[in-house]
Design an enzyme around this catalytic site. Sequence first.
Site, PDB file in Angstrom:
ATOM      1  CE1 TYR A  61      -3.099  -2.965   0.242  1.00  0.00           C
ATOM      2  CE2 TYR A  61      -3.357  -2.573   2.583  1.00  0.00           C
ATOM      3  CZ  TYR A  61      -3.660  -3.296   1.463  1.00  0.00           C
ATOM      4  OH  TYR A  61      -4.525  -4.360   1.543  1.00  0.00           O
ATOM      5  CB  SER A 207     -13.797  -4.995  -0.400  1.00  0.00           C
ATOM      6  OG  SER A 207     -12.591  -4.396  -0.799  1.00  0.00           O
ATOM      7  CB  ALA A 215     -20.473   3.052   1.989  1.00  0.00           C
TER       8      ALA A 215
END
Length: 354
Positions: A61, A207, A215
Amino acid sequence: MAFEVPRMKLGSQGLEVSQQGLGCMGMSCFYGLPAPEQEMIDLIHYAVERGVTFLDTSDMYGPHTNEVLVGKAIKGIRDKVQLATKFGNIFDQKGNVMVRGDPEYVRQACEASLKRLDVDYIDLYYQHRLDKKVPIEITVAAMAELVKEKKVKYLGLSEANASEIRRAHAVHPITAVQLEWSLWVRDLEKEIVPTCRELGISIVSYSPLGRGFFAGYNPQEAKEGDFRKMYGRLSGENLAKNEKLRQRVMEIAEGKKCSINQLALAWVHHKGKDVVPIPGTTKKKNLDSNIQALQVTLTSEEMAELEAAVPEEEVAGDRYGKATLQATWRYASTPPLSSWNPSSVTAEEGLHTI
């Protein structure tokens, strides 16, 4: 007094985590430009105060920057958090992702993560994706050495199928398997979930809100650099078809007097006491809303109603692009242990992008 997230056992080896975790990826990459560092540090502190102590990151990440961020955030509160990170994915110079699971790299990756996180140990260490050239027994044996050296406490896998999970667990106990699990990704329920339960392995749902779809994610409002703009389920005709499914879930949420994200998360929480979702966010108000999902109660009839509202066969588009799918559990397997030849191992180039 604000509701504080309860704790739960993860796996069968003794690890305890918050019943809802925090996915930290989006703070640094993939969903647009990195969020302001101090704001994210404050958010992580706020999450821990609310009882969300299970933090999820990965060396890819950023790459690397998210681990650095999380490391700064947990400085001084290390004993209050359960820290999970991952190894195995490496960006090459062209932006493709190479997958490595050979023993030399396992050690290199762990040492690098410990340094970036500025910690003495990692609570839960995942193999992020399977290396198709290295038997999983070899990779897990190398990970087990890290446990012996107290650099890692517990072991996990991500995107592994039932057979690979069994092979790995036979070498060293696996505490958790991280898989995409949400209202619109349920194919793991047929074989993987029963296998994990047989072996006493918990499931970490990444997820759980369908990359924000459940959302209220709107592609037209996506920030620059948000990879979801190219995500099959969230673009073009597929998005239009899937929007009809979202509307069904919203109607049920209105009847339950909760938000759609709370209902979608509550569904994941109700899939079992051995399941922990790790929704990501960059906003305190979203974190608060996600936490409230733990107070939404669903009957078996309501669970069935939700699943009927989002039939798997009606979901339009794959959950990843074609290349990336090749690295997920349906397609990724490792060679038999008998075929292991250390001298032939090189990184597997261009296998997938995330």
